[in-house]
Design an enzyme around this catalytic site. Structure first.
Site, mmCIF file in Angstrom:
data_model
loop_
_atom_site.group_PDB
_atom_site.id
_atom_site.type_symbol
_atom_site.label_atom_id
_atom_site.label_comp_id
_atom_site.label_asym_id
_atom_site.label_seq_id
_atom_site.Cartn_x
_atom_site.Cartn_y
_atom_site.Cartn_z
ATOM 1 N N TRP A 132 -7.610 1.064 -0.280
ATOM 2 C CA TRP A 132 -7.401 1.910 -1.455
ATOM 3 C C TRP A 132 -8.778 2.424 -1.884
ATOM 4 O O TRP A 132 -9.732 1.647 -1.953
ATOM 5 C CB TRP A 132 -6.762 1.077 -2.568
ATOM 6 C CG TRP A 132 -6.524 1.819 -3.851
ATOM 7 C CD1 TRP A 132 -5.957 3.051 -3.987
ATOM 8 C CD2 TRP A 132 -6.850 1.375 -5.167
ATOM 9 N NE1 TRP A 132 -5.894 3.398 -5.317
ATOM 10 C CE2 TRP A 132 -6.439 2.387 -6.055
ATOM 11 C CE3 TRP A 132 -7.444 0.214 -5.686
ATOM 12 C CZ2 TRP A 132 -6.597 2.284 -7.436
ATOM 13 C CZ3 TRP A 132 -7.601 0.109 -7.054
ATOM 14 C CH2 TRP A 132 -7.189 1.131 -7.915
ATOM 15 N N ASP A 213 -5.250 -8.595 -3.671
ATOM 16 C CA ASP A 213 -4.804 -7.510 -4.538
ATOM 17 C C ASP A 213 -3.329 -7.260 -4.237
ATOM 18 O O ASP A 213 -2.973 -6.928 -3.101
ATOM 19 C CB ASP A 213 -5.641 -6.250 -4.277
ATOM 20 C CG ASP A 213 -5.294 -5.134 -5.259
ATOM 21 O OD1 ASP A 213 -4.709 -5.426 -6.321
ATOM 22 O OD2 ASP A 213 -5.608 -3.964 -4.956
ATOM 23 N N LYS A 248 3.902 0.022 -10.316
ATOM 24 C CA LYS A 248 4.946 0.464 -9.388
ATOM 25 C C LYS A 248 6.231 -0.336 -9.578
ATOM 26 O O LYS A 248 7.313 0.233 -9.629
ATOM 27 C CB LYS A 248 4.491 0.312 -7.931
ATOM 28 C CG LYS A 248 3.046 0.681 -7.666
ATOM 29 C CD LYS A 248 2.805 2.160 -7.626
ATOM 30 C CE LYS A 248 1.415 2.546 -8.061
ATOM 31 N NZ LYS A 248 0.306 2.320 -7.211
HETATM 32 N N1 PMP Z 1 -4.582 -1.834 -5.835
HETATM 33 C C1 PMP Z 1 -3.962 -1.034 -4.964
HETATM 34 C C2 PMP Z 1 -3.919 -1.423 -3.530
HETATM 35 C C3 PMP Z 1 -3.374 0.143 -5.415
HETATM 36 O O1 PMP Z 1 -2.767 0.942 -4.535
HETATM 37 C C4 PMP Z 1 -3.445 0.480 -6.778
HETATM 38 C C5 PMP Z 1 -2.908 1.760 -7.321
HETATM 39 N N2 PMP Z 1 -1.728 2.127 -6.968
HETATM 40 C C6 PMP Z 1 -4.071 -0.400 -7.641
HETATM 41 C C7 PMP Z 1 -4.643 -1.542 -7.139
HETATM 42 C C8 PMP Z 1 -4.198 -0.100 -9.102
HETATM 43 O O2 PMP Z 1 -3.052 -0.289 -9.812
HETATM 44 P P1 PMP Z 1 -2.897 0.265 -11.299
HETATM 45 O O3 PMP Z 1 -2.390 1.653 -11.164
HETATM 46 O O4 PMP Z 1 -1.952 -0.675 -11.922
HETATM 47 O O5 PMP Z 1 -4.241 0.225 -11.946
#
Ligand code: PMP
Length: 397
Positions: A132, A213, A248
């Site tokens: 990411w 994560d 999500k």
């Molecule tokens: N980690 C990963 C692998 C993600 O894809 C994302 C965002 N979709 C996040 C963390 C961050 O999540 P948030 O939108 O809740 O901040």
């Protein structure tokens, strides 16, 4: 010249760039597969019924908006900890896990990174290649040097496990290794259970600090199945950090609900860690917002709403799998000489489709938007747009 006059323009976020181009496109049939959001079959971001019902409960009992504790809403932290580690887990029974509410998964990663920087200032950080895109920036902005470990194999569209495990074994003791617990973003390629065994053994033997994560719990094989990796790491002993997000899984993107959990060696150590994590929160934003935490805590702790959530999440998971199946079958019919079977094996919202930057550019000429890396959001496909997408892809192959 003023202080600000010499400041350069920051580089554009590549995904936001796609959204801007998509928004400017006048073609009413345009399709955006570049997003990182789950859409339902109508192409809408869902408002889950469990969330709506929880909000009705909250509205029926109006409460003043006082500050939450630094670590967040107690009921939320407890429910999230049980969700992430399993209610019967040893780390919970032995009070070795701490959990603090965070501003989404991103906020959890940032709190974890700042916390680690205080106590392991010289550690190297390793993220998957690719990962990411914010992982690198988050850990660099906390002051770490960020390295890659091998992950994706473009040849198989899966994990280059031999490369990954060799890289993990070569990491200096004390290094921080960031791992995607499930539904790898951006590739959609996950490890098998047996491969996780090897990773856990290598991380433990190597004296590494795992940081899991988990932004997509429930989008892979199921809530408990996806969380199993966290539990196996917790059982392996040793330090462990876990960031998780409800953006999500509750479709609560804008409420910013996530959590950071840290596993300690003893209850006494956990209390010390908690005091230090709170200090990091305090100096970043003092304490988290109320609403999203209350919604998630209400759903997780109210049996009917919990069941409703699990059903709604299963609905999202199943719909994505159906889109994967349809994508593969329809492309097979249109372009039989190309093998896209791997899309069915990939997991979560995303797929590294194998489309080249050039092919993505040609798709854009047909008003279909994907990331230059070939990442498509399978959760943006639906029964009405999939044929258009397949026709367009078949044309550019
Ligand atoms: N980690 C990963 C692998 C993600 O894809 C994302 C965002 N979709 C996040 C963390 C961050 O999540 P948030 O939108 O809740 O901040």
């Amino acid at each position: 010249p003023s202080l600000f006059s010499a400041i350069d323009m920051a580089p554009r976020d590549p995904i936001l760039g796609i959204t801007e181009a998509f928004n400017a496109d006048q073609n009413p049939a345009k399709i955006n597969l570049g997003v990182g959001v789950y859409y339902d079959d109508n192409g809408k971001v869902p408002l889950l019924a469990c969330v709506q019902k929880a909000e009705e409960i909250l509205i029926a009992a109006p409460a003043p908006r006082t500050y939450l504790p630094i670590e967040g809403l107690a009921a939320y932290d407890k429910a999230v900890q049980e969700l992430v580690f399993g209610a019967d887990s040893a780390v919970i029974q032995e009070k070795r896990a701490i959990t603090v509410q965070a501003i989404g998964g991103t906020g959890a990663l940032k709190i974890g990174a700042d916390f680690l920087k205080r106590f392991a200032p010289d550690a190297q950080v390793y993220i998957s290649d690719p990962s990411w895109e914010n992982h690198r920036a988050l850990f660099e902005s906390a002051g770490f040097t960020v390295n890659n470990y091998s992950y994706y194999d473009p040849g198989t569209h899966g994990v280059n496990f031999a490369g990954m495990i060799a890289d993990i074994k070569a990491m200096p003791a004390g290094s921080i290794v960031l791992l995607h617990a499930c539904c790898h973003n951006p590739t959609g390629a996950d490890l098998t259970s047996a491969q996780w065994d090897e990773v856990i053994a290598a991380v433990t033997t190597g004296g590494l600090v795992p940081f899991l994560d988990m932004a997509y719990q429930g989008f892979g094989a199921g809530i408990a199945e996806d969380g199993a990796v966290v539990r196996r790491f917790a059982d392996a002993g040793g330090p462990l950090l876990v960031s998780n997000s409800f953006s999500k899984s509750f479709s609560l993107y804008g409420e910013r609900v996530g959590a950071l959990s840290v596993v300690a060696a003893s209850g006494e150590e956990a209390a010390r860690l908690m005091s230090q994590v709170k200090r990091v929160v305090r100096t970043n934003y003092s304490n988290p917002p109320v609403h999203g935490g209350k919604v998630v805590a209400t759903v997780l702790t109210t049996p009917e709403l919990r069941q409703l959530w699990e059903d709604e999440l299963a609905g999202m998971r199943v719909r994505i799998k159906e889109m994967r199946e349809a994508f593969v079958a329809k492309l097979k019919a249109k372009a039989p000489s190309h093998d896209f079977d791997f899309v069915r094996d990939q997991v979560g919202m995303f797929s590294y489709s194998g489309l080249t930057k050039e092919q993505v550019g040609k798709l854009r000429e047909q008003s279909i938007y994907a990331v230059d890396t070939g990442r498509i959001c399978v959760a943006a496909l639906n029964s009405r747009n999939i044929d258009t997408v397949i026709d367009a892809i078949a044309k550019v192959l």
